[in-house]
Write a protein that holds these residues in place. Structure first.
Motif, short mmCIF file in Angstrom:
data_model
loop_
_atom_site.label_atom_id
_atom_site.label_comp_id
_atom_site.label_asym_id
_atom_site.label_seq_id
_atom_site.Cartn_x
_atom_site.Cartn_y
_atom_site.Cartn_z
N THR A 92 31.47 53.44 33.52
CA THR A 92 31.26 53.08 31.45
C THR A 92 33.75 52.33 31.73
OG1 THR A 92 32.18 56.02 31.71
CG2 THR A 92 29.97 55.20 30.49
N TYR A 93 33.58 52.01 31.22
CA TYR A 93 34.91 51.25 31.08
C TYR A 93 35.41 52.02 29.91
CZ TYR A 93 31.03 48.17 29.33
OH TYR A 93 30.50 47.54 28.85
N GLY A 94 35.37 51.83 29.02
CA GLY A 94 36.23 51.85 27.56
C GLY A 94 36.78 51.26 27.62
N MET A 95 36.34 49.62 27.36
CA MET A 95 37.14 49.18 27.05
C MET A 95 36.21 48.03 25.91
SD MET A 95 38.84 47.66 30.68
CE MET A 95 40.01 45.99 30.26
N THR A 96 36.38 47.37 25.14
CA THR A 96 36.01 46.75 23.51
C THR A 96 36.13 45.34 24.89
OG1 THR A 96 38.24 44.93 22.73
CG2 THR A 96 37.39 47.47 21.98
N PRO A 97 34.96 44.77 23.62
CA PRO A 97 34.24 43.27 24.87
C PRO A 97 35.73 42.39 24.43
CG PRO A 97 32.49 43.60 22.76
CD PRO A 97 33.59 44.88 22.73
N GLY A 98 36.31 42.06 23.37
CA GLY A 98 37.51 41.87 24.08
C GLY A 98 39.17 41.63 24.80
N GLU A 99 38.86 43.22 24.73
CA GLU A 99 39.64 43.32 26.31
C GLU A 99 39.50 43.43 27.73
OE1 GLU A 99 41.59 47.26 23.95
OE2 GLU A 99 39.35 47.65 25.10
N LEU A 100 38.17 43.70 27.23
CA LEU A 100 37.31 42.85 28.73
C LEU A 100 37.51 42.25 29.09
CD1 LEU A 100 35.40 43.96 31.23
CD2 LEU A 100 33.66 43.72 30.02
N ALA A 101 36.72 40.70 27.90
CA ALA A 101 37.43 39.48 28.47
C ALA A 101 38.78 38.77 28.71
CB ALA A 101 36.70 38.86 27.02
N LEU A 102 39.80 39.63 28.39
CA LEU A 102 40.91 39.25 28.63
C LEU A 102 41.21 39.91 30.46
CD1 LEU A 102 43.13 40.76 25.84
CD2 LEU A 102 42.50 37.36 26.64
N LEU A 103 40.41 40.84 30.75
CA LEU A 103 40.47 41.54 32.36
C LEU A 103 39.83 40.39 33.00
CD1 LEU A 103 40.28 45.12 33.47
CD2 LEU A 103 38.96 42.83 34.17
N TYR A 104 38.79 40.34 32.47
CA TYR A 104 37.47 39.18 33.68
C TYR A 104 38.60 37.62 33.36
CZ TYR A 104 33.77 37.21 35.60
OH TYR A 104 33.28 36.00 36.63
N ASN A 105 38.61 37.21 32.57
CA ASN A 105 39.76 35.98 32.76
C ASN A 105 40.46 36.13 33.44
OD1 ASN A 105 39.73 33.67 31.84
ND2 ASN A 105 41.78 33.78 30.40
N ASP A 106 41.59 37.50 33.57
CA ASP A 106 42.84 36.98 34.84
C ASP A 106 42.21 37.20 35.80
OD1 ASP A 106 44.94 37.51 35.31
OD2 ASP A 106 46.09 38.69 34.06
N GLU A 107 41.38 38.50 36.21
CA GLU A 107 41.46 38.43 37.54
C GLU A 107 40.40 38.08 37.96
OE1 GLU A 107 41.85 43.81 36.89
OE2 GLU A 107 39.76 43.08 37.60
N ALA A 108 39.71 37.43 37.86
CA ALA A 108 38.73 36.21 38.55
C ALA A 108 39.01 34.95 38.02
CB ALA A 108 37.19 36.57 37.54
N LYS A 109 40.55 34.77 38.16
CA LYS A 109 40.61 33.79 37.99
C LYS A 109 40.13 32.83 37.30
CE LYS A 109 44.03 34.94 42.09
NZ LYS A 109 43.69 36.72 41.56
N LEU A 110 39.92 32.58 36.51
CA LEU A 110 38.85 31.90 35.64
C LEU A 110 40.00 30.91 34.85
CD1 LEU A 110 36.25 33.65 34.05
CD2 LEU A 110 36.38 33.10 35.61
#
Length: 413
Positions: free
Chosen positions: A199-217
């Motif tokens: 369980t990660y405690g983030m909204t879909p929007g927050e998670l999208a920002l994290l993934y875009n950055d960390e996965a270098k999309l």
């Protein structure tokens, strides 16, 4: 007298208007409404061909579908719809194959993103649109596949040079419940797509920002924020209607129960209420002594949890039409509960009380369980009867590192 009556009417009208304004201020406004309310947000879709990833949870506070709102808006042209697991209309059982079809109301083609060989929009579908929008209610449980659909779709949007918009929605657990091991990428699958906790405690929007950055999309990502949502706000405090995101998440708090028992459900060695009227709220089997099992769990003083014995007969799924005994879970304090820890206690109690049932082997689902856990260590430690609090301590470093990682992506305080 007439003058007094007019004055009283004006006063009452003013009070009513203040009350309406206060109600509006106290309610959370989802991203879909903010898309149309804010001129800057609306510019994201003006004159654009739009594709939409959604399901029945994609609605405004008046139950208007995001599909219909986009299809009927003059600013854009809705050209494609994409349905995740359970389908665009939510009428498929978990894991069932979902095919392509056409939306009967809008006549817009629907492309399946689950069980059709595609987990994200294909290049030929992306050619039909300029902007890809995601609007689905999440439940803050990593194996729940909607966030995997979102992240896979972000990848394809980035490759195609398409704008990706997330219409944000609340974390029903309040955005503060972060628990369980961070996924090891060796166990990456569609029920565990990125290095986040159970369980990660983030909204879909927050998670999208994290993934875009960390996965270098390097995707062109835009999050249409909610208005009025604050961290710590449970879903029942938002004023928003709850629409089940899938068959077995009928209430907002089922998300917490799912985080507790959903992982062990991958083993197919106990019934966790699926097939009965309490999905994810029970743990039972023909061989469990409900009274003794409940007493054991109660003695552990699991934070935010209480238990009572239960007997029932599921109408479908595991142990269909068999008499079961076990425990009925109650969340006594949703802000105190640690879902993954509670699940560890339950699995540990079963393994210690009924070792001959080989809970972690009998169902032949070792691989699925390890993928849900994001590691093979949880199963190994439980089989070794390692004390639960020692297992809990093992994954705290990963959680602490994740908390630091996620901080800069949080949009709501």
């Amino acid at each position: 007298m007439k003058k007094l009556s007019v004055i009283m009417s004006v006063i009452l009208l003013a009070i009513a208007l203040v009350a309406v304004a206060a109600t509006e201020d106290s309610m959370v406004i989802p991203g879909v409404e903010m898309l149309f309310r804010d001129s800057e947000n609306l510019k994201l879709i003006e004159g654009k061909r739009v594709g939409l990833i959604t399901n029945p949870t994609g609605i405004d506070r008046n139950f208007n579908s995001t599909i219909d709102l986009l299809a009927g808006h003059p600013a854009c042209k809705l050209t494609a719809l994409f349905g995740p697991e359970h389908g665009l209309r939510g009428d498929f059982f978990g894991g069932d194959k979902v095919g392509n079809t056409t939306d009967s109301k809008t006549q817009v083609p629907i492309y399946s993103l689950y069980g059709s060989g595609a987990k994200a929009p294909k290049p030929e579908h992306l050619k039909l649109l300029d902007v890809l929008i995601y609007d689905i209610q999440d439940i803050n449980v990593r194996p729940y596949t909607y966030i995997s659909t979102m992240m896979a779709s972000m990848e394809e949007a980035a490759k195609a040079g398409k704008t990706f918009i997330v219409l944000d929605r609340p974390d029903p657990m309040g955005g503060n419940i972060v628990d369980g091991p961070v996924l090891d990428l060796k166990f990456k699958s569609f029920i565990g797509y990125w290095t986040i906790p159970y369980t990660y405690g983030m909204t879909p929007g927050e998670l999208a920002l994290l993934y875009n950055d960390e996965a270098k999309l390097n995707a062109d990502i835009h999050v249409v924020k909610m208005s009025g949502w604050k961290r710590g706000m449970l879903y029942n405090e938002t004023g928003m209607p709850w629409v089940p995101p899938s068959t077995h998440i009928p209430r907002w708090d089922t998300s917490i129960y799912c985080a507790i028992t959903g992982g062990m459900g991958e083993l197919h060695t106990v019934n966790e209420g699926v097939g009965y009227t309490l999905p994810f709220e029970t743990v039972a089997a023909p061989w469990i002594d409900g009274t003794a099992f409940t007493a054991e769990l109660s003695s552990r003083n699991i934070p935010g949890m209480k238990f009572r014995p239960i007997s029932y007969k599921p109408a479908y799924f595991e142990f269909k039409d068999q008499n079961l005994s076990g425990t009925h879970l109650f969340i006594s304090n949703p802000r105190e509960v640690k879902p993954f820890l509670a699940g560890l206690h339950i699995m540990d109690a079963i393994n210690r009380m009924y070792p001959d049932k080989k809970m972690f082997e009998a169902g032949g689902r070792v691989s699925a369980f390890n993928k849900a856990m994001g590691t093979d260590q949880i199963r190994q430690w439980l089989m070794e009867k390692k004390p639960v609090m020692e297992i809990y301590a093992e994954y705290q470093k990963g959680l602490q590192d994740f908390m630091k990682r996620r901080e800069k992506y949080l949009l709501y305080k």
